[in-house]
Motif scaffolding. Structure first.
Motif, PDB file in Angstrom:
ATOM      1  N   LYS A 216       0.837  -1.139  -0.068  1.00 46.92           N
ATOM      2  CA  LYS A 216      -0.274   0.154  -0.008  1.00 46.92           C
ATOM      3  C   LYS A 216       0.749   1.135   0.012  1.00 46.92           C
ATOM      4  CE  LYS A 216      -4.213   1.873   2.192  1.00 46.92           C
ATOM      5  NZ  LYS A 216      -5.154   1.617   3.198  1.00 46.92           N
ATOM      6  N   ARG A 217       0.256   2.117  -0.619  1.00 48.14           N
ATOM      7  CA  ARG A 217       0.929   3.679  -0.559  1.00 48.14           C
ATOM      8  C   ARG A 217       0.283   4.569   0.142  1.00 48.14           C
ATOM      9  NH1 ARG A 217       5.389   5.368  -4.924  1.00 48.14           N
ATOM     10  NH2 ARG A 217       6.238   3.224  -5.356  1.00 48.14           N
ATOM     11  N   LEU A 218       0.789   5.115   1.064  1.00 50.06           N
ATOM     12  CA  LEU A 218      -0.287   5.980   1.971  1.00 50.06           C
ATOM     13  C   LEU A 218       0.177   7.595   1.447  1.00 50.06           C
ATOM     14  CD1 LEU A 218       0.075   4.468   5.235  1.00 50.06           C
ATOM     15  CD2 LEU A 218      -1.763   4.162   3.729  1.00 50.06           C
ATOM     16  N   VAL A 219      -0.592   8.353   1.121  1.00 54.64           N
ATOM     17  CA  VAL A 219      -0.243   9.633   0.559  1.00 54.64           C
ATOM     18  C   VAL A 219      -0.948  10.855   1.321  1.00 54.64           C
ATOM     19  CG1 VAL A 219       0.204   8.949  -1.773  1.00 54.64           C
ATOM     20  CG2 VAL A 219      -2.163   9.416  -1.044  1.00 54.64           C
ATOM     21  N   ASP A 220      -1.016  10.798   2.412  1.00 50.85           N
ATOM     22  CA  ASP A 220      -1.600  11.843   3.423  1.00 50.85           C
ATOM     23  C   ASP A 220      -0.739  12.924   3.654  1.00 50.85           C
ATOM     24  OD1 ASP A 220      -4.400   9.993   4.604  1.00 50.85           O
ATOM     25  OD2 ASP A 220      -2.686   8.702   4.202  1.00 50.85           O
ATOM     26  N   HIS A 221       0.512  12.681   3.708  1.00 53.44           N
ATOM     27  CA  HIS A 221       1.277  13.749   4.079  1.00 53.44           C
ATOM     28  C   HIS A 221       1.419  14.711   2.577  1.00 53.44           C
ATOM     29  CE1 HIS A 221       3.001  13.079   7.958  1.00 53.44           C
ATOM     30  NE2 HIS A 221       3.188  12.102   7.716  1.00 53.44           N
ATOM     31  N   GLN A 222       1.703  16.086   3.124  1.00 47.89           N
ATOM     32  CA  GLN A 222       1.837  17.041   2.068  1.00 47.89           C
ATOM     33  C   GLN A 222       3.310  17.451   1.699  1.00 47.89           C
ATOM     34  OE1 GLN A 222      -1.370  17.654   0.360  1.00 47.89           O
ATOM     35  NE2 GLN A 222      -2.099  16.388   1.754  1.00 47.89           N
ATOM     36  N   ASP A 223       4.064  17.048   2.597  1.00 46.09           N
ATOM     37  CA  ASP A 223       5.606  17.343   2.119  1.00 46.09           C
ATOM     38  C   ASP A 223       6.356  16.103   2.708  1.00 46.09           C
ATOM     39  OD1 ASP A 223       8.048  18.630   1.523  1.00 46.09           O
ATOM     40  OD2 ASP A 223       7.150  20.482   2.006  1.00 46.09           O
ATOM     41  N   THR A 235       0.986   0.743  16.849  1.00 44.32           N
ATOM     42  CA  THR A 235       0.912   2.249  16.445  1.00 44.32           C
ATOM     43  C   THR A 235       2.386   2.498  16.305  1.00 44.32           C
ATOM     44  OG1 THR A 235      -0.809   2.780  18.369  1.00 44.32           O
ATOM     45  CG2 THR A 235       0.363   4.447  17.377  1.00 44.32           C
ATOM     46  N   PHE A 236       2.358   3.547  14.946  1.00 48.39           N
ATOM     47  CA  PHE A 236       3.687   4.176  14.674  1.00 48.39           C
ATOM     48  C   PHE A 236       3.557   5.703  14.164  1.00 48.39           C
ATOM     49  CE2 PHE A 236       2.015   2.317  10.591  1.00 48.39           C
ATOM     50  CZ  PHE A 236       2.696   3.305   9.457  1.00 48.39           C
ATOM     51  N   VAL A 237       4.275   6.481  14.169  1.00 47.87           N
ATOM     52  CA  VAL A 237       4.217   7.829  13.968  1.00 47.87           C
ATOM     53  C   VAL A 237       4.671   8.383  12.983  1.00 47.87           C
ATOM     54  CG1 VAL A 237       3.845  10.177  15.197  1.00 47.87           C
ATOM     55  CG2 VAL A 237       3.671   7.899  16.308  1.00 47.87           C
ATOM     56  N   THR A 238       4.394   9.279  12.306  1.00 44.27           N
ATOM     57  CA  THR A 238       5.297  10.013  11.133  1.00 44.27           C
ATOM     58  C   THR A 238       5.133  11.520  11.277  1.00 44.27           C
ATOM     59  OG1 THR A 238       3.455  10.019   9.488  1.00 44.27           O
ATOM     60  CG2 THR A 238       5.195   8.260   9.430  1.00 44.27           C
ATOM     61  N   GLY A 239       6.156  12.152  11.037  1.00 43.69           N
ATOM     62  CA  GLY A 239       6.209  13.720  10.958  1.00 43.69           C
ATOM     63  C   GLY A 239       6.935  14.287   9.798  1.00 43.69           C
ATOM     64  N   SER A 240       6.385  15.484   9.235  1.00 39.40           N
ATOM     65  CA  SER A 240       6.872  15.963   7.967  1.00 39.40           C
ATOM     66  C   SER A 240       7.480  17.145   7.983  1.00 39.40           C
ATOM     67  CB  SER A 240       5.664  15.875   7.002  1.00 39.40           C
ATOM     68  OG  SER A 240       4.792  17.199   7.263  1.00 39.40           O
ATOM     69  N   HIS A 241       8.062  17.691   6.941  1.00 36.53           N
ATOM     70  CA  HIS A 241       8.966  18.976   6.823  1.00 36.53           C
ATOM     71  C   HIS A 241       7.996  20.099   7.230  1.00 36.53           C
ATOM     72  CE1 HIS A 241      11.783  21.681   5.496  1.00 36.53           C
ATOM     73  NE2 HIS A 241      10.973  22.290   4.378  1.00 36.53           N
ATOM     74  N   VAL A 242       6.547  20.216   6.938  1.00 36.71           N
ATOM     75  CA  VAL A 242       5.621  21.152   7.187  1.00 36.71           C
ATOM     76  C   VAL A 242       5.046  21.008   8.272  1.00 36.71           C
ATOM     77  CG1 VAL A 242       5.545  22.109   4.608  1.00 36.71           C
ATOM     78  CG2 VAL A 242       4.057  20.144   5.683  1.00 36.71           C
ATOM     79  N   GLY A 243       5.377  20.263   9.235  1.00 34.38           N
ATOM     80  CA  GLY A 243       4.711  20.146  10.658  1.00 34.38           C
ATOM     81  C   GLY A 243       3.635  19.055  10.850  1.00 34.38           C
ATOM     82  N   GLN A 281       6.723  30.154   9.467  1.00 36.45           N
ATOM     83  CA  GLN A 281       6.967  28.870   8.597  1.00 36.45           C
ATOM     84  C   GLN A 281       8.313  28.278   8.471  1.00 36.45           C
ATOM     85  OE1 GLN A 281       5.829  31.365   4.784  1.00 36.45           O
ATOM     86  NE2 GLN A 281       7.603  29.916   4.097  1.00 36.45           N
ATOM     87  N   LYS A 282       9.252  28.790   8.972  1.00 27.74           N
ATOM     88  CA  LYS A 282      10.467  28.232   8.816  1.00 27.74           C
ATOM     89  C   LYS A 282      10.850  27.488   9.982  1.00 27.74           C
ATOM     90  CE  LYS A 282      12.828  32.298   6.692  1.00 27.74           C
ATOM     91  NZ  LYS A 282      13.772  33.444   6.666  1.00 27.74           N
ATOM     92  N   GLU A 283      10.018  27.457  10.856  1.00 30.30           N
ATOM     93  CA  GLU A 283      10.368  26.388  12.074  1.00 30.30           C
ATOM     94  C   GLU A 283       8.943  25.568  12.444  1.00 30.30           C
ATOM     95  OE1 GLU A 283      10.979  29.138  15.602  1.00 30.30           O
ATOM     96  OE2 GLU A 283      12.995  29.789  14.376  1.00 30.30           O
ATOM     97  N   ILE A 284       8.603  25.167  11.256  1.00 32.85           N
ATOM     98  CA  ILE A 284       7.473  24.005  11.477  1.00 32.85           C
ATOM     99  C   ILE A 284       7.738  22.772  11.294  1.00 32.85           C
ATOM    100  CG2 ILE A 284       5.757  25.805  11.154  1.00 32.85           C
ATOM    101  CD1 ILE A 284       5.216  24.634   8.559  1.00 32.85           C
ATOM    102  N   SER A 285       9.184  22.407  10.934  1.00 30.20           N
ATOM    103  CA  SER A 285       9.747  21.098  10.488  1.00 30.20           C
ATOM    104  C   SER A 285       9.694  20.215  11.735  1.00 30.20           C
ATOM    105  CB  SER A 285      10.970  21.396   9.788  1.00 30.20           C
ATOM    106  OG  SER A 285      11.476  19.965   9.318  1.00 30.20           O
ATOM    107  N   ILE A 286       9.128  18.999  11.638  1.00 31.56           N
ATOM    108  CA  ILE A 286       9.242  17.892  12.639  1.00 31.56           C
ATOM    109  C   ILE A 286      10.466  17.107  12.487  1.00 31.56           C
ATOM    110  CG2 ILE A 286       8.244  15.951  13.723  1.00 31.56           C
ATOM    111  CD1 ILE A 286       5.399  16.886  13.150  1.00 31.56           C
ATOM    112  N   GLN A 287      11.465  17.627  13.286  1.00 31.75           N
ATOM    113  CA  GLN A 287      12.987  16.887  12.913  1.00 31.75           C
ATOM    114  C   GLN A 287      13.054  15.788  13.559  1.00 31.75           C
ATOM    115  OE1 GLN A 287      15.325  18.160  11.099  1.00 31.75           O
ATOM    116  NE2 GLN A 287      14.470  20.024  10.504  1.00 31.75           N
TER     117      GLN A 287
END
Length: 459
Positions: A216-223, A235-243, A281-287
């Motif tokens: 399966k491909r999950l395309v819920d993230h926008q970045d 459970t598992f968790v993901t975080g993206s470049h745009v928070g 906006q420069k500081e919303i990235s989930i590192q």
């Protein structure tokens, strides 16, 4: 190797002055780490630390060299040369049988498009894989199956003998940036902004071959997905470049919760839970993400957020925990957190219960309780809910460890042996419990005097 005694907070040379971040005085009563050992050897940025056992760890970085260290004494055990470019991933490769007396192995990947297996007991290179067509960005060991995975432009599965068992077709130029193991021999791979679920078909005999298929491909993230962690078997968790923070079901790969941090309010107005993690906006990235069974700890820009999985809301935050981006975060015992940053600092936080209050009805976006975020389409429905008791928490700064002169990339916690940090200043620092170290020195002196007969007990 240098030993320093710390009398209080010390600003490293060349760093900017502290701004609006929370500060702590020189009397850091709850901070036990008042001594440090400086370990030298690397010639470039040190990006990776990996724990080998309860006394040893490995370090690696942009100089392509791997060092093995004793976490108790700071002794350099081995210096491993074999790569010609920077290290891109490091992991341990434990024995599948915990009782088996096996060698302690580590795997290292490099921008030279190789992976090397090292014996930590001898410092010897066991084998090198040179058949990669691109840089390996991540390594993951599936201990139950006794195989390891490499992620780059494709996903490869290898056995302990370094035989290639199976691989996917070419994915994208961006390649696999992170991997986690899921139940039912499945793997979640972060590929750009997509999350791809693969299933391994394990061989049951020497005549059968292994296989890896895309499920399966999950395309819920926008970045692009920057962080991917397992919480537990469910459970598992993901975080993206745009928070974007997404909590996933590990069995059927559906979303359990979804919190978004877009700065553009015109986007995704139909989301039920739309959150703004920060106004800049420069500081919303989930590192970085970390977790225990109860909470997920999220490093967002300069801030730290504690998200409770059961309540599906943030229970505490420090929006400006550091002067610069938080690079690594981890949970310590006794409700404590540890974070390190580009500002060169390592900070210890304590999660404290703040108050018990009767909560007025609020919009669905849980970040509104912290003064940011906005209402969504379910605001009217939420407002009809009866008042409920809500416990608020706070993240209190209890320790500020200043020893590096540049960005602290990551750290390891060795319990009573202390902490280990690595940095862009090419240094590794062992942070020691000053009181414990003083007691150990006194005990050693006492034992020496007793052995030499210089100690006379008078009654």
């Amino acid at each position: 190797m240098l030993r320093w005694l710390i009398g209080g907070s010390r600003e490293p040379q060349g760093l900017a002055e502290k701004s609006s971040v929370q500060t702590i005085g020189e009397e850091q009563i709850q901070n036990p780490y008042t001594e440090l050992l400086v370990l030298r050897g690397h010639q470039d940025i040190v990006r990776f630390l990996v724990q080998i056992d309860e006394y040893r760890f490995a370090s690696a970085g942009d100089d392509g060299i791997i060092f093995l260290w004793n976490a108790q004494t700071g002794e350099k055990l081995f210096e491993l040369h074999g790569h010609t470019h920077k290290i891109t991933a490091v992991t341990t490769f434990p024995s599948p049988n915990a009782c088996e007396d096996e060698k302690h192995l580590i795997l290292t990947a490099s921008a030279d498009r190789t992976v090397i297996v090292w014996d930590c007991n001898s410092g010897r290179q066991i084998q090198k894989v040179t058949s990669f067509h691109s840089t390996v960005k991540c390594l993951t060991v599936l201990q139950r199956l006794d195989v390891w995975l490499s992620g780059g432009s494709d996903l490869c599965v290898w056995n302990r003998k370094l035989d290639l068992l199976c691989k996917t077709s070419h994915l994208t130029e961006a390649g696999v940036s992170a991997l986690v193991e899921l139940p039912k021999t499945c793997i979640a791979a972060a590929v750009g902004k997509e999350l791809i679920i693969f299933r391994l078909i394990a061989s049951t005999s020497e005549l059968e071959s292994w296989g890896v298929i895309e499920v399966k491909r999950l395309v819920d993230h926008q970045d692009n997905i920057l962080s991917l962690i397992n919480v537990n078997d469910l459970t598992f968790v993901t975080g993206s470049h745009v928070g974007e923070l997404i909590v996933w079901d590990a069995l059927d790969w559906t979303k359990q919760a979804s919190e978004c941090g877009f700065w553009d309010s015109s986007l995704h107005t139909d989301l039920q839970q739309e959150i703004k993690l920060t106004q800049n906006q420069k500081e919303i990235s989930i590192q970085c993400l970390a977790s225990d069974e109860e909470c997920v700890f999220v490093a967002v820009g300069k801030g730290i957020y504690v998200y409770n999985l059961q309540m599906k809301r943030v229970i505490a935050c420090q929006r400006t925990a550091h002067d610069s981006s938080v690079l690594h975060i981890a949970k310590l015992p006794n409700r404590q957190l540890l974070s390190c940053s580009e500002d060169g600092s390592l900070r210890i936080w304590e999660l404290r219960e703040k108050q018990q209050l009767s909560a007025d009805p609020v919009p669905t976006g849980f970040f509104n309780m912290w003064g940011f975020g906005r209402a969504n389409k379910q605001a009217n429905q939420t407002a009809k809910k009866t008042q409920e008791s809500m416990t608020l928490y706070s993240l209190e700064l209890i320790g500020d460890l200043i020893g590096h002169s540049s960005a602290v990339q990551m750290f390891l916690f060795f319990g009573e042996l202390g902490l280990v940090t690595c940095s862009a200043d090419h240094l590794i620092i062992l942070w020691k419990d000053g009181e414990r170290e003083s007691q150990l020195r006194s005990l050693t002196l006492f034992q020496k005097l007793e052995q030499n007969g210089d100690l006379q007990l008078r009654f």
